[in-house]
Motif scaffolding. Structure first.
Motif, PDB file in Angstrom:
ATOM      1  N   UNK A  31      -0.333  -7.783  -1.238  1.00 22.68           N
ATOM      2  CA  UNK A  31      -1.065  -6.815  -1.981  1.00 22.68           C
ATOM      3  C   UNK A  31      -0.717  -5.389  -1.226  1.00 22.68           C
ATOM      4  N   UNK A  32      -0.227  -5.306  -0.011  1.00 25.71           N
ATOM      5  CA  UNK A  32      -0.154  -4.001   0.806  1.00 25.71           C
ATOM      6  C   UNK A  32       1.181  -3.513   0.874  1.00 25.71           C
ATOM      7  N   UNK A  33       2.072  -4.265   0.176  1.00 26.94           N
ATOM      8  CA  UNK A  33       3.404  -4.127   0.285  1.00 26.94           C
ATOM      9  C   UNK A  33       3.590  -2.609  -0.367  1.00 26.94           C
ATOM     10  N   UNK A  34       4.316  -1.706   0.370  1.00 25.49           N
ATOM     11  CA  UNK A  34       4.812  -0.323   0.058  1.00 25.49           C
ATOM     12  C   UNK A  34       5.629   0.156   1.037  1.00 25.49           C
ATOM     13  N   UNK A  35       6.139   1.494   0.772  1.00 21.46           N
ATOM     14  CA  UNK A  35       6.919   2.276   1.694  1.00 21.46           C
ATOM     15  C   UNK A  35       6.016   3.233   2.275  1.00 21.46           C
ATOM     16  N   UNK A  36       6.513   3.102   3.479  1.00 20.65           N
ATOM     17  CA  UNK A  36       5.727   3.942   4.743  1.00 20.65           C
ATOM     18  C   UNK A  36       6.046   5.415   4.341  1.00 20.65           C
ATOM     19  N   UNK A  37       5.180   6.174   3.782  1.00 21.80           N
ATOM     20  CA  UNK A  37       5.225   7.422   3.471  1.00 21.80           C
ATOM     21  C   UNK A  37       4.969   8.354   4.699  1.00 21.80           C
TER      22      UNK A  37
END
Length: 67
Positions: A31-37
C-alpha cells in the motif's frame, strides 16, 4: 530542481510502476509503495509497511523466483 533531480524522479516513478505491476501479477499489494520525493537525486523507492502475511507472501514469491 535540477535536471538530474527531474530525471531521478522520473526514473524512480517508472521503477515504482514496474515493481507495482510485477507485485500485482504475483498477487501482492504494498500500500505504501512510491517514489521518495524528499530525496529525488538518490532515486529512492519507499516500500513502506506491510502486514506480516504480505511479507511472507513476498518472501515466498522471491524464493520461488530465485530457484
Amino acid at each position: 530542481m535540477t535536471t538530474a533531480q527531474k530525471s531521478g524522479t522520473a526514473e524512480a516513478t517508472e521503477a515504482v510502476e514496474v515493481l507495482r505491476e510485477a507485485l500485482t501479477a504475483a498477487g501482492i499489494v504494498l500500500p505504501s509503495l512510491g517514489a521518495d520525493t524528499a530525496s529525488p537525486a538518490l532515486n529512492l523507492i519507499t516500500l513502506g509497511r506491510v502486514r506480516a502475511d504480505v511479507a511472507l507472501r513476498l518472501a515466498d514469491v522471491l524464493r520461488r523466483g530465485c530457484a
